[in-house]
Scaffold this active site. Structure first.
Site, PDB file in Angstrom:
ATOM      1  N   ARG A 123      -8.300  -0.080   4.841  1.00 28.61           N
ATOM      2  CA  ARG A 123      -7.360   0.841   4.192  1.00 28.61           C
ATOM      3  C   ARG A 123      -6.083   0.112   3.797  1.00 28.61           C
ATOM      4  O   ARG A 123      -5.425   0.515   2.837  1.00 28.61           O
ATOM      5  CB  ARG A 123      -6.975   1.984   5.142  1.00 28.61           C
ATOM      6  CG  ARG A 123      -8.035   3.030   5.372  1.00 28.61           C
ATOM      7  CD  ARG A 123      -7.439   4.223   6.098  1.00 28.61           C
ATOM      8  NE  ARG A 123      -6.196   4.616   5.450  1.00 28.61           N
ATOM      9  CZ  ARG A 123      -5.089   5.007   6.090  1.00 28.61           C
ATOM     10  NH1 ARG A 123      -5.077   5.095   7.395  1.00 28.61           N
ATOM     11  NH2 ARG A 123      -4.001   5.331   5.439  1.00 28.61           N
ATOM     12  N   CYS A 138      -4.576  13.308  12.827  1.00 26.89           N
ATOM     13  CA  CYS A 138      -5.300  12.032  12.747  1.00 26.89           C
ATOM     14  C   CYS A 138      -5.030  11.239  14.013  1.00 26.89           C
ATOM     15  O   CYS A 138      -4.368  11.735  14.932  1.00 26.89           O
ATOM     16  CB  CYS A 138      -4.938  11.265  11.492  1.00 26.89           C
ATOM     17  SG  CYS A 138      -3.403  10.388  11.592  1.00 26.89           S
ATOM     18  N   ARG A 144       0.775  15.211  12.575  1.00 28.32           N
ATOM     19  CA  ARG A 144       1.229  14.967  11.213  1.00 28.32           C
ATOM     20  C   ARG A 144       1.234  16.212  10.308  1.00 28.32           C
ATOM     21  O   ARG A 144       0.539  16.238   9.279  1.00 28.32           O
ATOM     22  CB  ARG A 144       0.408  13.832  10.584  1.00 28.32           C
ATOM     23  CG  ARG A 144       0.444  12.567  11.393  1.00 28.32           C
ATOM     24  CD  ARG A 144      -0.241  11.413  10.733  1.00 28.32           C
ATOM     25  NE  ARG A 144       0.536  10.845   9.644  1.00 28.32           N
ATOM     26  CZ  ARG A 144       0.153   9.777   8.937  1.00 28.32           C
ATOM     27  NH1 ARG A 144      -0.991   9.188   9.213  1.00 28.32           N
ATOM     28  NH2 ARG A 144       0.897   9.309   7.973  1.00 28.32           N
ATOM     29  N   LYS A 146       0.836  -1.214   0.000  1.00 30.37           N
ATOM     30  CA  LYS A 146       0.000   0.000   0.000  1.00 30.37           C
ATOM     31  C   LYS A 146       0.868   1.259   0.000  1.00 30.37           C
ATOM     32  O   LYS A 146       0.634   2.185  -0.778  1.00 30.37           O
ATOM     33  CB  LYS A 146      -0.899   0.008   1.252  1.00 30.37           C
ATOM     34  CG  LYS A 146      -1.550   1.370   1.505  1.00 30.37           C
ATOM     35  CD  LYS A 146      -2.255   1.453   2.840  1.00 30.37           C
ATOM     36  CE  LYS A 146      -1.494   1.975   3.980  1.00 30.37           C
ATOM     37  NZ  LYS A 146      -1.364   3.324   4.368  1.00 30.37           N
ATOM     38  N   ASN A 147       1.876   1.293   0.848  1.00 30.19           N
ATOM     39  CA  ASN A 147       2.652   2.523   0.982  1.00 30.19           C
ATOM     40  C   ASN A 147       3.623   2.757  -0.175  1.00 30.19           C
ATOM     41  O   ASN A 147       4.235   3.811  -0.265  1.00 30.19           O
ATOM     42  CB  ASN A 147       3.397   2.545   2.319  1.00 30.19           C
ATOM     43  CG  ASN A 147       2.436   2.783   3.475  1.00 30.19           C
ATOM     44  OD1 ASN A 147       1.276   3.129   3.256  1.00 30.19           O
ATOM     45  ND2 ASN A 147       2.898   2.583   4.693  1.00 30.19           N
ATOM     46  N   ASP A 195       4.848   1.288  11.861  1.00 34.37           N
ATOM     47  CA  ASP A 195       3.652   0.583  11.373  1.00 34.37           C
ATOM     48  C   ASP A 195       3.573  -0.865  11.874  1.00 34.37           C
ATOM     49  O   ASP A 195       2.580  -1.557  11.622  1.00 34.37           O
ATOM     50  CB  ASP A 195       3.610   0.609   9.836  1.00 34.37           C
ATOM     51  CG  ASP A 195       3.370   2.006   9.290  1.00 34.37           C
ATOM     52  OD1 ASP A 195       3.065   2.917  10.083  1.00 34.37           O
ATOM     53  OD2 ASP A 195       3.492   2.193   8.063  1.00 34.37           O
TER      54      ASP A 195
END
Ligand SMILES: CC(=O)N[C@H]1[C@@H](OP(=O)(O)OP(=O)(O)OC[C@H]2O[C@@H](n3ccc(=O)[nH]c3=O)[C@H](O)[C@@H]2O)O[C@H](CO)[C@@H](O)[C@@H]1O
Ligand SMILES: C=C(OP(=O)(O)O)C(=O)O
Length: 436
Positions: free
Chosen positions: A398, A117, A122, A22-23, A306
């Site tokens: 997500r 968030c 951020r 994803k990233n 993460d």
């Protein structure tokens, strides 16, 4: 409400395939805006909600995007629009990654301010400082950031106060079409940065040094579309490695790249987990008893933030006291309260948590506070006594594709239900019974 229900106690066994990262895919899709001719083809794209969101952002900017069978094509050859509205940026912060490409190609970008968030405030000041160093004028107001450059951006020397992944990516993309050479110092070294640099170089850019602390980008006049296969998702791989370890299982994580996972492998081995490199990936064999370790999250090649919450689940089940220090995000401990609901002994002290294990995890109703916390709570549920019900699955979606199905294929007792649908169905059945 949608929820995942896990009954703990099953050892995981078998093989699981990881998806494209994803990233890595989000910046690559954003970068495809830089091609003024042709159609970019991106392969091994996971069908995640974040990927749909970035595709929508690109469509909104007047690119033609098709997404089918893990392959995305982007035709950005038409005149591009410049605004990414709040409805997208709110859903996914990575929407700000269109800023660098738009500035480079159109000379102007207007992107909604992302705001904070669940894991921290951020800010994107480092992205903006980089654009300014390249000659752009940046204005913030009415909930938007506007950046504009008169003519081409100018190559520049940029030092990042922190090796931000997003700032490195945004500046790198902006610099590909700038006049002259840009040097980014103290930049991020994550594998996703290298993947983006490889994609940009295939498009005709000249990017050198990705994966080290200094990246040099020699600006070119224009870029063209290309084909690219996304690297495997190291965070998804690591998540399954921890799931295998916590259950004392034996799982081959296909697609796990050892060089992307060095810090996690080292910590798991320190905890007593056996990890074997195989041609297709990493085989993980969980021990009878896990030993506690200390962890400090850091930019790559340090321990990834993460993976912090998944590791917390594992430490709860390990013997001894483990300390996790979170240095990347200032507020990434929202999941601690949820673990406590499952009988974990965890105390927050500033930017660290102290975990006294092993705890006998108990099934409970818990709520996912962010994407990785969702996975971590499900992993804890694999070990807990009784049923764990995890809600707020929009976070999970997500970043994880078919997470419960993949775990079920390894032997977990897990299902995903929508009890609103169940209730409606039951009411309908009742009504039709009554009517009969
Ligand atoms: C889509 C994506 O790839 N997301 C990843 C990316 O997020 P993201 O790119 O947002 O993360 P950054 O590396 O930029 O952020 C790291 C830290 O730097 C701070 N910061 C960042 C930019 C800035 O201009 N100013 C500033 O202060 C952030 O608030 C945070 O505390 O890297 C993070 C760190 O590995 C990961 O957790 C995310 O999963
Ligand atoms: C924090 C994450 O993603 P994002 O930067 O998109 O919020 C993540 O992938 O864990």
């Amino acid at each position: 409400m949608e929820k995942i229900i896990v009954r703990g106690g099953k050892r995981l066994n078998g093989t699981v395939q990881v998806e494209g990262a994803k990233n890595a895919v989000l910046p690559v899709i954003a970068a495809s805006l830089l091609a003024s001719e042709g159609k970019s083809v991106i392969r091994d794209v996971p069908t995640l909600s974040d990927v749909y969101t970035i595709s929508e952002v690109l469509r909104h900017l007047n690119a033609n995007v098709t997404f089918q069978d893990n392959e995305i094509t982007v035709d950005a050859s038409r005149e591009l629009l410049i605004e990414a509205p709040f409805e997208y940026v709110r859903k996914m912060r990575a929407s700000v990654l269109v800023m660098g490409p738009l500035l480079a190609r159109v000379g102007k970008a207007r992107v909604a301010l992302p705001g904070g968030c669940a894991i921290g405030s951020r800010p994107i000041d480092l992205h903006l400082k980089g654009f300014e160093a390249m000659g752009a004028k940046v204005k913030v107001g009415n909930g938007f950031i506007e950046a504009e450059s008169e003519g081409r951006l100018k190559g520049s020397k940029i030092y990042l106060d922190f090796p931000s992944v997003g700032a490195t990516q945004n500046i790198m993309m902006a610099a590909t079409l700038a006049e002259g050479m840009t040097v980014i110092e103290n930049c991020a070294k994550e594998p996703e940065i290298v993947d983006l640099a490889n994609f940009l170089n295939k498009m005709g850019a000249i990017v050198k040094g990705a994966g080290t602390g200094t990246i040099r980008i020699e600006g070119v006049e224009s870029l063209f579309a290309t084909e690219h296969t996304i690297i495997p998702d190291r965070i998804e791989a690591g998540t399954f490695m921890i799931a295998a370890a916590i259950t004392g299982g034996d799982v081959l994580v296909k697609g796990a790249v050892p060089e992307h996972l060095t810090s996690l492998v080292a910590k798991l081995e320190e905890m007593g987990v056996l990890i074997i490199e195989e041609p297709q990936g990493l085989r993980v064999i969980g021990p009878e008893r896990l030993k506690a370790v200390d962890i400090k999250t850091m930019p790559h090649p340090g321990f990834p933030t993460d993976m912090q919450s998944q590791m917390m689940a594992l430490l709860v089940c390990a013997e001894g006291t483990g300390v996790i220090t979170e240095t990347v995000f200032e507020n990434r401990f929202m999941h601690v309260e949820e673990f406590r609901r499952m009988n974990a002994d965890i105390k927050i002290e500033g930017r660290s948590v102290i975990i006294n294990g092993p705890s006998e995890l108990q099934g409970a109703e818990v709520s996912a506070t962010d994407l990785r916390a969702a996975a971590a709570l499900i992993i804890a549920g694999l070990k807990a006594d009784g049923y764990t019900r995890v809600t707020e699955l929009k976070h999970l979606d997500r970043g994880y594709l078919n997470f419960h199905l993949k775990l079920a294929s390894l032997g977990a007792d897990i299902e995903r239900i929508n009890d609103e649908v169940e209730i409606v169905t039951k009411v309908n059945e009742y009504v039709s019974d009554v009517n009969v």
